[in-house]
Design a protein around this motif. Structure first.
Motif, PDB file in Angstrom:
ATOM      1  N   ALA A  16     -10.585   4.040  -2.283  1.00  0.00           N
ATOM      2  CA  ALA A  16      -9.548   3.652  -2.921  1.00  0.00           C
ATOM      3  C   ALA A  16      -9.374   2.130  -2.228  1.00  0.00           C
ATOM      4  CB  ALA A  16      -8.589   4.276  -1.624  1.00  0.00           C
ATOM      5  N   GLN A  17     -10.286   2.049  -0.874  1.00  0.00           N
ATOM      6  CA  GLN A  17      -9.452   0.535  -0.996  1.00  0.00           C
ATOM      7  C   GLN A  17     -10.984  -0.663  -1.964  1.00  0.00           C
ATOM      8  OE1 GLN A  17      -8.260  -0.894   1.090  1.00  0.00           O
ATOM      9  NE2 GLN A  17      -7.410   1.420   2.209  1.00  0.00           N
ATOM     10  N   SER A  18     -11.838   0.322  -2.355  1.00  0.00           N
ATOM     11  CA  SER A  18     -12.594  -1.216  -3.827  1.00  0.00           C
ATOM     12  C   SER A  18     -11.329  -1.271  -4.513  1.00  0.00           C
ATOM     13  CB  SER A  18     -13.336   0.009  -4.538  1.00  0.00           C
ATOM     14  OG  SER A  18     -13.567  -0.418  -5.070  1.00  0.00           O
ATOM     15  N   THR A  19      -9.754  -0.500  -5.216  1.00  0.00           N
ATOM     16  CA  THR A  19      -8.650  -0.578  -6.073  1.00  0.00           C
ATOM     17  C   THR A  19      -7.409  -1.087  -5.172  1.00  0.00           C
ATOM     18  OG1 THR A  19      -9.293   2.290  -6.444  1.00  0.00           O
ATOM     19  CG2 THR A  19      -6.885   1.009  -6.873  1.00  0.00           C
ATOM     20  N   ARG A  20      -7.918  -1.460  -4.260  1.00  0.00           N
ATOM     21  CA  ARG A  20      -6.965  -2.252  -3.670  1.00  0.00           C
ATOM     22  C   ARG A  20      -6.809  -3.606  -3.678  1.00  0.00           C
ATOM     23  NH1 ARG A  20      -4.906  -1.713   2.754  1.00  0.00           N
ATOM     24  NH2 ARG A  20      -3.247  -3.383   2.412  1.00  0.00           N
ATOM     25  N   LEU A  21      -8.496  -3.402  -3.585  1.00  0.00           N
ATOM     26  CA  LEU A  21      -9.130  -5.209  -4.147  1.00  0.00           C
ATOM     27  C   LEU A  21      -8.836  -6.261  -5.056  1.00  0.00           C
ATOM     28  CD1 LEU A  21     -12.351  -4.473  -0.994  1.00  0.00           C
ATOM     29  CD2 LEU A  21     -10.660  -6.265  -1.142  1.00  0.00           C
ATOM     30  N   ARG A  22      -9.623  -5.018  -5.935  1.00  0.00           N
ATOM     31  CA  ARG A  22      -9.195  -5.182  -7.221  1.00  0.00           C
ATOM     32  C   ARG A  22      -8.011  -5.799  -8.005  1.00  0.00           C
ATOM     33  NH1 ARG A  22      -7.865  -2.549 -11.955  1.00  0.00           N
ATOM     34  NH2 ARG A  22      -7.685  -0.566 -10.513  1.00  0.00           N
ATOM     35  N   ILE A  23      -6.899  -4.941  -6.510  1.00  0.00           N
ATOM     36  CA  ILE A  23      -5.814  -5.317  -7.588  1.00  0.00           C
ATOM     37  C   ILE A  23      -4.703  -6.048  -6.428  1.00  0.00           C
ATOM     38  CG2 ILE A  23      -2.833  -4.587  -7.109  1.00  0.00           C
ATOM     39  CD1 ILE A  23      -4.638  -3.176  -9.204  1.00  0.00           C
ATOM     40  N   VAL A  24      -5.403  -7.100  -5.798  1.00  0.00           N
ATOM     41  CA  VAL A  24      -5.647  -8.288  -5.253  1.00  0.00           C
ATOM     42  C   VAL A  24      -5.627  -9.325  -5.947  1.00  0.00           C
ATOM     43  CG1 VAL A  24      -5.435  -9.347  -2.471  1.00  0.00           C
ATOM     44  CG2 VAL A  24      -4.993  -7.261  -2.546  1.00  0.00           C
ATOM     45  N   ALA A  25      -6.813  -8.971  -6.334  1.00  0.00           N
ATOM     46  CA  ALA A  25      -7.236 -10.094  -6.486  1.00  0.00           C
ATOM     47  C   ALA A  25      -6.674 -10.492  -8.385  1.00  0.00           C
ATOM     48  CB  ALA A  25      -9.230 -10.061  -7.167  1.00  0.00           C
ATOM     49  N   GLU A  26      -7.005  -9.877  -8.970  1.00  0.00           N
ATOM     50  CA  GLU A  26      -5.477  -9.684  -9.592  1.00  0.00           C
ATOM     51  C   GLU A  26      -4.140 -10.475  -9.106  1.00  0.00           C
ATOM     52  OE1 GLU A  26      -4.247  -5.794 -11.906  1.00  0.00           O
ATOM     53  OE2 GLU A  26      -6.853  -5.315 -12.200  1.00  0.00           O
ATOM     54  N   ASN A  27      -3.686 -10.279  -8.688  1.00  0.00           N
ATOM     55  CA  ASN A  27      -2.527 -11.425  -8.382  1.00  0.00           C
ATOM     56  C   ASN A  27      -2.924 -12.128  -7.670  1.00  0.00           C
ATOM     57  OD1 ASN A  27      -0.682  -8.213  -8.539  1.00  0.00           O
ATOM     58  ND2 ASN A  27      -0.991  -8.225  -5.696  1.00  0.00           N
ATOM     59  N   LEU A  28      -4.305 -12.547  -7.368  1.00  0.00           N
ATOM     60  CA  LEU A  28      -4.318 -13.867  -6.884  1.00  0.00           C
ATOM     61  C   LEU A  28      -4.683 -14.654  -7.658  1.00  0.00           C
ATOM     62  CD1 LEU A  28      -5.998 -13.442  -3.523  1.00  0.00           C
ATOM     63  CD2 LEU A  28      -4.076 -14.548  -3.517  1.00  0.00           C
ATOM     64  N   ALA A  62      -8.533  13.856   2.449  1.00  0.00           N
ATOM     65  CA  ALA A  62      -8.951  12.295   2.007  1.00  0.00           C
ATOM     66  C   ALA A  62      -8.465  11.723   1.456  1.00  0.00           C
ATOM     67  CB  ALA A  62     -10.101  12.169   1.120  1.00  0.00           C
ATOM     68  N   VAL A  63      -8.376  10.135   1.319  1.00  0.00           N
ATOM     69  CA  VAL A  63      -7.631   9.224   0.970  1.00  0.00           C
ATOM     70  C   VAL A  63      -7.479   8.758  -0.693  1.00  0.00           C
ATOM     71  CG1 VAL A  63      -8.338   7.300   1.354  1.00  0.00           C
ATOM     72  CG2 VAL A  63      -5.974   7.111   0.739  1.00  0.00           C
ATOM     73  N   ARG A  64      -6.306   8.900  -1.031  1.00  0.00           N
ATOM     74  CA  ARG A  64      -6.490   8.601  -2.700  1.00  0.00           C
ATOM     75  C   ARG A  64      -5.828   7.387  -3.519  1.00  0.00           C
ATOM     76  NH1 ARG A  64      -2.774  10.435  -6.467  1.00  0.00           N
ATOM     77  NH2 ARG A  64      -1.802  12.360  -5.543  1.00  0.00           N
ATOM     78  N   VAL A  65      -5.889   6.661  -4.848  1.00  0.00           N
ATOM     79  CA  VAL A  65      -4.774   6.007  -4.695  1.00  0.00           C
ATOM     80  C   VAL A  65      -3.792   7.063  -5.617  1.00  0.00           C
ATOM     81  CG1 VAL A  65      -4.318   3.929  -6.590  1.00  0.00           C
ATOM     82  CG2 VAL A  65      -5.995   4.014  -4.976  1.00  0.00           C
ATOM     83  N   SER A  66      -2.581   7.338  -5.973  1.00  0.00           N
ATOM     84  CA  SER A  66      -1.354   7.913  -6.276  1.00  0.00           C
ATOM     85  C   SER A  66      -1.165   6.946  -7.244  1.00  0.00           C
ATOM     86  CB  SER A  66      -0.253   8.737  -5.350  1.00  0.00           C
ATOM     87  OG  SER A  66       0.298   7.542  -4.426  1.00  0.00           O
ATOM     88  N   ARG A  67      -0.864   5.710  -7.134  1.00  0.00           N
ATOM     89  CA  ARG A  67       0.186   4.738  -7.870  1.00  0.00           C
ATOM     90  C   ARG A  67      -0.331   3.144  -7.573  1.00  0.00           C
ATOM     91  NH1 ARG A  67       5.375   2.762  -9.131  1.00  0.00           N
ATOM     92  NH2 ARG A  67       5.839   2.685  -7.035  1.00  0.00           N
ATOM     93  N   VAL A  68      -0.642   2.920  -8.724  1.00  0.00           N
ATOM     94  CA  VAL A  68      -0.160   1.311  -8.982  1.00  0.00           C
ATOM     95  C   VAL A  68       0.652   0.904 -10.253  1.00  0.00           C
ATOM     96  CG1 VAL A  68      -1.893  -0.548  -9.965  1.00  0.00           C
ATOM     97  CG2 VAL A  68      -2.936   1.237  -9.040  1.00  0.00           C
ATOM     98  N   GLY A  69       1.672   0.294  -9.171  1.00  0.00           N
ATOM     99  CA  GLY A  69       2.584   0.150  -9.704  1.00  0.00           C
ATOM    100  C   GLY A  69       2.892  -1.903  -9.634  1.00  0.00           C
TER     101      GLY A  69
END
Length: 135
Positions: A16-28, A62-69
């Motif tokens: 889940a945190q790996s996905t979050r890091l990828r999205i932050v990198a895309e934003n930057l 456990a945690v999971r990514v439910s949505r990338v919006g």
């Protein structure tokens, strides 16, 4: 086995945190992008939403990514009449990305990833010691 649950939970957190890091990198990476035509919308900030999931096999939550919006809100505008995406008044829409917020999100995701990695390594070590003790 409880150690198996710990491994699955920490692995899910790392994913889940790996996905979050990828999205932050895309934003930057897209913080300076603009539209191609006059008045066109630029890149819109992406966000990650987490949810809890139940692993039916182990009974662990456990945690999971439910949505990338996409983040709502207006696009900031800057005056640049020479830009190809400038509207009739000479303003260009810029992405709704605040670098400071993205860096803070990145640090939080890194720390969460690191904490999950520590749990994974500790659990793996406990499993190894258990196997050694059984020999």
């Amino acid at each position: 086995m409880e150690l198996d649950k710990a491994l699955r939970i920490s692995a899910a957190g790392m994913a889940a945190q790996s996905t979050r890091l990828r999205i932050v990198a895309e934003n930057l990476a897209n913080r300076d992008s603009t539209g191609d035509t006059p008045g066109a919308d630029p890149y819109r900030r992406r966000t990650v939403t987490f949810a809890e999931k139940l692993d039916r096999e182990t009974g662990a939550r456990a945690v999971r990514v439910s949505r990338v919006g996409q983040a709502a809100g207006e696009f900031p505008r800057r005056f640049d009449p020479a830009h190809p995406a400038a509207d009739a008044q000479g303003y260009v829409k810029t992405p709704n990305i605040d670098s400071l917020i993205e860096v803070m999100d990145m640090r939080e995701a890194q720390r969460s990833y690191s904490a999950n990695l520590s749990v994974l390594e500790t659990t793996r070590g406990m499993l190894s010691r258990t196997i050694e003790a059984l020999r």
